[in-house]
Motif scaffolding. Structure first.
Motif, short mmCIF file in Angstrom:
data_model
loop_
_atom_site.label_atom_id
_atom_site.label_comp_id
_atom_site.label_asym_id
_atom_site.label_seq_id
_atom_site.Cartn_x
_atom_site.Cartn_y
_atom_site.Cartn_z
N VAL A 24 0.82 -1.20 0.00
CA VAL A 24 0.00 0.00 0.00
C VAL A 24 0.85 1.25 0.00
N HIS A 25 2.07 1.16 0.52
CA HIS A 25 2.96 2.32 0.57
C HIS A 25 3.56 2.63 -0.80
N GLN A 26 3.40 1.77 -1.78
CA GLN A 26 3.87 2.04 -3.13
C GLN A 26 2.82 2.75 -3.97
N PHE A 27 1.72 3.12 -3.36
CA PHE A 27 0.67 3.82 -4.09
C PHE A 27 1.09 5.27 -4.32
N GLY A 28 1.80 5.48 -5.39
CA GLY A 28 2.27 6.81 -5.77
C GLY A 28 2.37 6.91 -7.28
N LEU A 29 2.52 8.11 -7.78
CA LEU A 29 2.51 8.33 -9.24
C LEU A 29 3.66 7.62 -9.92
N GLU A 30 4.86 7.73 -9.40
CA GLU A 30 6.03 7.15 -10.07
C GLU A 30 5.93 5.63 -10.11
N GLU A 31 5.57 5.02 -9.00
CA GLU A 31 5.53 3.56 -8.95
C GLU A 31 4.41 3.01 -9.83
N LEU A 32 3.25 3.64 -9.80
CA LEU A 32 2.14 3.17 -10.62
C LEU A 32 2.42 3.38 -12.10
N THR A 33 3.04 4.48 -12.45
CA THR A 33 3.41 4.72 -13.86
C THR A 33 4.39 3.67 -14.33
N ARG A 34 5.34 3.29 -13.47
CA ARG A 34 6.31 2.27 -13.84
C ARG A 34 5.63 0.92 -14.06
N ARG A 72 -4.32 13.36 -4.24
CA ARG A 72 -3.30 13.94 -5.11
C ARG A 72 -2.77 12.92 -6.11
N THR A 73 -2.57 11.68 -5.66
CA THR A 73 -2.09 10.64 -6.58
C THR A 73 -3.12 10.33 -7.66
N LEU A 74 -4.38 10.25 -7.28
CA LEU A 74 -5.43 9.98 -8.26
C LEU A 74 -5.53 11.11 -9.28
N GLN A 75 -5.42 12.35 -8.81
CA GLN A 75 -5.49 13.48 -9.73
C GLN A 75 -4.30 13.49 -10.68
N GLN A 76 -3.13 13.14 -10.19
CA GLN A 76 -1.96 13.08 -11.06
C GLN A 76 -2.07 11.96 -12.09
N LEU A 77 -2.65 10.84 -11.68
CA LEU A 77 -2.84 9.74 -12.63
C LEU A 77 -3.83 10.11 -13.72
N LYS A 78 -4.88 10.86 -13.36
CA LYS A 78 -5.86 11.27 -14.36
C LYS A 78 -5.24 12.17 -15.43
#
Length: 296
Positions: free
Chosen positions: A87-97, A129-135
Motif C-alpha cells: 500500500v505504501h507504493q501507491f504513488g505516481l512514479e511507482e504506478l506509472t512504472r 493527489r495521486t489519483l489526480q496526477q494519474l488522471k
C-alpha cells in the motif's frame, strides 16, 4: 446510463463503485473489467482484497492475457522480505512504472480493488493527489476504483468522490439477484446527470438493466442521511394551537410602545414635574470653560 459507462468511452475518466456491507459492488467491478477486456484493452488491477485466482475465476481464459494483476493481497503492508506490491507504493512514479512496464501501445485501464484498503493506511490528501496526477498524467486511460463507503468518514468519501467523473452507488433490492444503481455522472462542461437503474449480472458478467425504480413503493435510504425530528421525544409541546396563537398576537410586549404611550411620554400634561435650575451668584461658572472647576 449503466451500459454507457460499461462501454468506457470517456478517456481520462475516473469511475468509483461505492458499496456497503449490505450490498457488495465487487461483482459489478468484475463486469467492468470483463467489458474492458472484451474491448481488447489492457487492464492493470491493484488487488488488495482478493487473490489473482479468485479474480480470474469468473473471467474467460482467453481474455486474461491482457489482464495484469499486481498482487497486494498476499503482503499488502510489506511484512515479508520481497512483497509484490504494498500500500505504501501507491504513488505516481511507482504506478506509472508498473503500467508502462507492459508492451501495450495504448494507455491501459487501472483498476483499484479497493480504494478503502489504501485510505485505511494512506492519508486522504495523498490519495487524492495521486489519483489526480494519474488522471492528468496520461499513463492510464481511465481509473476504476471500488470504495466501501461505510468504512470511512463521510469527509474522506466525499473528497475521493469529488475527483470522480462518475460514481455508482449500489444498494440492495428485495429480489436477491437484483440491485439498485444510483449513478452520478459529471461531464467535462460541468453538467451533472443523475439516474437510478435496477440491474442484474449474469454468469458471464454481462450487466442487464431491468427497469427504472418505482418510487411508489419502499424507498431505500441511507440511515446516515435520514432526517430525524429533534422535537419528537420532548416532554413539552413546542407547537401552538390556533387559540394560543391568537392570544399571543394580541399580547402587548413590554418593549413595544403603543401610539398612546408614545404621546404620553413625549408631551407632558398638567401636574407633571419639571426641574428648574437658577445659577447662584457664588457659582464660579465660566461660559468659555464649563469644566474649569474640574481637577483635570
Amino acid at each position: 446510463m449503466l451500459p454507457e459507462l460499461l462501454q468506457g468511452s470517456d478517456a481520462g475518466g475516473f469511475l468509483i463503485i461505492q458499496d456497503s456491507a449490505g450490498c457488495s459492488g465487487r461483482h459489478l467491478l468484475k463486469s467492468f473489467i470483463n467489458a474492458a477486456l472484451n474491448r481488447e484493452e489492457a487492464v492493470h488491477v491493484l488487488g488488495f482484497e482478493i487473490s489473482e485466482e479468485e479474480l480470474k475465476e469468473e473471467l474467460k481464459g482467453s481474455l486474461t492475457q491482457r489482464l495484469h494483476f499486481h498482487d497486494a493481497f498476499t503482503d499488502p503492508l510489506g511484512w515479508t522480505d520481497h512483497p509484490a506490491f504494498t500500500v505504501h507504493q501507491f504513488g505516481l512514479e511507482e504506478l506509472t512504472r508498473l503500467v508502462k512496464h507492459t508492451s501495450h501501445a495504448k494507455p491501459a485501464i487501472l483498476v483499484i480493488d479497493s480504494l478503502s484498503w489504501i485510505l485505511r493506511h494512506v492519508s486522504p490528501p495523498v490519495v487524492c493527489r495521486t489519483l489526480q496526477q494519474l488522471k492528468k498524467g496520461g499513463a492510464v486511460r481511465a481509473i476504476i476504483g471500488l470504495l466501501h463507503a461505510d468504512m470511512h468518514q463521510r469527509g474522506a468519501v466525499g473528497s475521493v468522490c469529488h475527483l470522480a467523473t462518475s460514481v455508482i452507488t449500489v444498494a440492495p433490492r428485495m429480489t436477491g439477484d437484483e440491485a439498485l444503481a444510483k449513478i452520478t455522472k459529471r461531464s467535462k462542461s460541468g453538467k451533472v446527470v443523475q439516474d437510478e437503474e435496477i440491474f442484474s449480472i449474469k454468469e458471464d458478467l454481462t450487466v442487464i438493466v431491468m427497469s427504472k425504480p418505482s418510487h411508489t413503493g419502499l424507498k431505500l435510504t441511507d440511515p446516515e442521511n435520514q432526517e430525524t425530528d429533534p422535537t419528537a421525544n420532548l416532554t413539552f409541546n413546542l407547537h401552538l394551537s390556533d387559540t394560543e396563537r391568537e392570544a399571543k398576537d394580541k399580547l402587548a410586549l413590554p418593549f413595544v410602545f403603543s401610539k398612546e404611550k408614545k404621546t404620553a411620554l413625549l408631551h407632558s400634561g398638567p401636574g407633571s414635574g419639571r426641574i428648574l435650575y437658577e445659577p447662584d451668584v457664588n457659582d464660579d461658572y465660566d461660559q468659555e470653560d464649563p469644566d474649569d472647576d474640574l481637577d483635570v
